[in-house]
Design an enzyme around this catalytic site. Sequence first.
Site, mmCIF file in Angstrom:
data_model
loop_
_atom_site.group_PDB
_atom_site.id
_atom_site.type_symbol
_atom_site.label_atom_id
_atom_site.label_comp_id
_atom_site.label_asym_id
_atom_site.label_seq_id
_atom_site.Cartn_x
_atom_site.Cartn_y
_atom_site.Cartn_z
ATOM 1 N N ASP A 64 0.838 -1.301 0.015
ATOM 2 C CA ASP A 64 0.076 -0.027 0.005
ATOM 3 C C ASP A 64 0.894 1.110 -0.036
ATOM 4 O O ASP A 64 2.149 1.257 0.583
ATOM 5 C CB ASP A 64 -1.038 0.028 1.316
ATOM 6 C CG ASP A 64 -1.501 -1.379 1.320
ATOM 7 O OD1 ASP A 64 -2.263 -1.574 0.543
ATOM 8 O OD2 ASP A 64 -1.641 -1.820 2.487
ATOM 9 N N ASP A 70 -3.763 5.374 10.938
ATOM 10 C CA ASP A 70 -5.222 5.657 11.444
ATOM 11 C C ASP A 70 -5.911 6.250 10.130
ATOM 12 O O ASP A 70 -7.184 5.846 9.858
ATOM 13 C CB ASP A 70 -5.388 6.713 12.660
ATOM 14 C CG ASP A 70 -4.530 7.874 12.566
ATOM 15 O OD1 ASP A 70 -4.437 8.678 13.434
ATOM 16 O OD2 ASP A 70 -3.737 7.933 11.272
ATOM 17 N N GLU A 93 -14.336 9.244 14.041
ATOM 18 C CA GLU A 93 -13.885 10.146 14.767
ATOM 19 C C GLU A 93 -12.762 10.993 13.905
ATOM 20 O O GLU A 93 -12.219 12.107 14.415
ATOM 21 C CB GLU A 93 -13.128 9.542 15.933
ATOM 22 C CG GLU A 93 -12.498 10.418 17.032
ATOM 23 C CD GLU A 93 -11.672 9.981 18.226
ATOM 24 O OE1 GLU A 93 -10.900 9.225 18.190
ATOM 25 O OE2 GLU A 93 -11.891 10.283 19.294
ATOM 26 N N GLU A 94 -12.041 10.322 12.899
ATOM 27 C CA GLU A 94 -11.145 11.075 12.092
ATOM 28 C C GLU A 94 -11.685 12.165 11.205
ATOM 29 O O GLU A 94 -10.964 12.842 10.723
ATOM 30 C CB GLU A 94 -10.592 10.155 11.173
ATOM 31 C CG GLU A 94 -9.955 8.938 12.071
ATOM 32 C CD GLU A 94 -8.678 9.433 12.659
ATOM 33 O OE1 GLU A 94 -8.179 9.003 13.771
ATOM 34 O OE2 GLU A 94 -7.971 10.323 12.052
ATOM 35 N N ASP A 113 -14.636 4.777 15.672
ATOM 36 C CA ASP A 113 -13.239 5.447 15.659
ATOM 37 C C ASP A 113 -12.418 4.254 15.171
ATOM 38 O O ASP A 113 -12.019 3.110 15.818
ATOM 39 C CB ASP A 113 -12.971 5.142 17.383
ATOM 40 C CG ASP A 113 -11.605 6.172 17.474
ATOM 41 O OD1 ASP A 113 -11.274 6.529 18.650
ATOM 42 O OD2 ASP A 113 -10.841 6.133 16.488
ATOM 43 N N LEU A 115 -9.067 3.963 14.526
ATOM 44 C CA LEU A 115 -7.924 3.475 15.444
ATOM 45 C C LEU A 115 -7.766 4.251 16.647
ATOM 46 O O LEU A 115 -7.074 5.164 16.946
ATOM 47 C CB LEU A 115 -6.598 3.513 14.714
ATOM 48 C CG LEU A 115 -5.500 2.720 14.855
ATOM 49 C CD1 LEU A 115 -6.198 1.286 14.464
ATOM 50 C CD2 LEU A 115 -4.155 2.934 14.001
ATOM 51 N N ASP A 116 -8.429 3.664 17.601
ATOM 52 C CA ASP A 116 -8.519 4.269 19.135
ATOM 53 C C ASP A 116 -7.180 4.141 19.856
ATOM 54 O O ASP A 116 -6.713 2.853 19.910
ATOM 55 C CB ASP A 116 -9.706 3.439 20.028
ATOM 56 C CG ASP A 116 -9.683 3.728 21.269
ATOM 57 O OD1 ASP A 116 -9.727 5.152 21.651
ATOM 58 O OD2 ASP A 116 -9.425 2.814 22.096
ATOM 59 N N GLU A 263 -17.177 6.817 21.714
ATOM 60 C CA GLU A 263 -16.537 6.033 22.807
ATOM 61 C C GLU A 263 -17.319 5.748 23.890
ATOM 62 O O GLU A 263 -17.313 4.602 24.237
ATOM 63 C CB GLU A 263 -15.201 6.913 23.045
ATOM 64 C CG GLU A 263 -14.228 7.336 21.891
ATOM 65 C CD GLU A 263 -13.063 8.120 22.197
ATOM 66 O OE1 GLU A 263 -13.459 9.591 22.649
ATOM 67 O OE2 GLU A 263 -11.937 7.937 22.268
HETATM 68 P P1 P6P Z 1 -5.458 10.708 28.062
HETATM 69 C C1 P6P Z 1 -7.181 7.894 22.924
HETATM 70 O O1 P6P Z 1 -6.489 9.116 22.539
HETATM 71 C C2 P6P Z 1 -8.195 8.270 23.777
HETATM 72 O O2 P6P Z 1 -9.386 8.929 23.040
HETATM 73 C C3 P6P Z 1 -8.850 7.100 24.695
HETATM 74 O O3 P6P Z 1 -8.526 5.712 23.788
HETATM 75 C C4 P6P Z 1 -7.990 7.030 25.869
HETATM 76 O O4 P6P Z 1 -9.041 6.132 26.811
HETATM 77 C C5 P6P Z 1 -7.983 8.544 26.094
HETATM 78 O O5 P6P Z 1 -8.175 9.087 24.876
HETATM 79 C C6 P6P Z 1 -6.736 8.779 26.661
HETATM 80 O O6 P6P Z 1 -6.729 10.214 27.093
HETATM 81 O O7 P6P Z 1 -6.015 12.208 28.200
HETATM 82 O O8 P6P Z 1 -5.378 9.946 29.303
HETATM 83 O O9 P6P Z 1 -4.279 10.806 27.231
#
Ligand code: P6P
Length: 315
Positions: A64, A70, A93-94, A113, A115-116, A263
């Site tokens: 690719d 993400d 989310e993106e 989301d 790639l959480d 989320e």
């Molecule tokens: P912090 C990842 O960016 C996220 O959205 C969630 O997966 C995660 O629980 C949270 O943010 C972590 O946030 O403020 O602790 O870095």
Amino acid sequence: MYKNAVTLTDFLLEDERKNDKTTLGLTILLHQIENVTKIIAAHVKASGLVDIIGATGKTNVFGDQVQKLDEFSNKLLFDMLKSTGQVHALVSEEMEKEVIVENSKGDYIVYFDPLDGSSNVESNIPIGTIFSIYHKDGGLLQKGNKQIAAGYVLYGSSVIFVYTSGSGVNGFTLDPGIGAFLLSHPDIKIPKEGKIYSINEAYEPTFDRKLQNYLKNLKNGDSVARYVGTLAADAHRTFIKGGIFLHPASSKNPEGKLRLMLEVNPFAFLTFQAGGIALGANNKNPLSITPKHIHVRSPFVMGSPKNAKAYLSFQ
Ligand code: P6P
């Protein structure tokens, strides 16, 4: 070997047969999410190699175009969900805006989301994909209790697909040998209590006094702290080991940091289905909130009933 194996595909078809709320369209959608997350899993596993093999800047280990994982995951989910013909609208989310799929006869709205926890990729820390499905008739801004299905895939030491369609929570682990998700965690129920609490304590000075007192009390007991910084990972550990996860409001994030629709609601749905307790703004059930816009944020607490009750006793 495999004689009692139940694949996710088998399970989805059986769920559709048994459960009148589960339509063929939803089964097709969930099966496609299964397909997409297998491809993402392969790319996640090889992500550490991209800089080496993708050094030419032209192609990566899969041939690719080298792009951020993400962005790749987001585009893959969009394209493959749209191709099912089952989707009326997609919210990622993106992306700032929802996408209404042109000329679609699809019945569903999918929030995801892709790639959480993507900032954890380069540290080889588990990341996830989160999805939440509504029927289109309710429009884009529905309460979380209108979710038809929700789940996540956690790309960790193994790859696990966990979802609910309102009849309990089931987990399927990817068997790389046969490329199928196999039922490994039937009917997940969160332990009644757990020793683990999970919160980003770097923000402690920004928490309100009640929360600071709760955390101080925990430190005087036999609790242990664990925090990955990927919601899917911290939530999954809580489902398996019990305890409590908190991403609360603070003076830094008065509305909370996590996204309600992308989320909080999927994990609140899963938490209640697994016998746990989930709390949102003002420690109310987040599933009863009518969102003002697709990216509205919310505080979030989820966990074992006894741990949640102990937290509430400090509120
Ligand atoms: P912090 C990842 O960016 C996220 O959205 C969630 O997966 C995660 O629980 C949270 O943010 C972590 O946030 O403020 O602790 O870095």
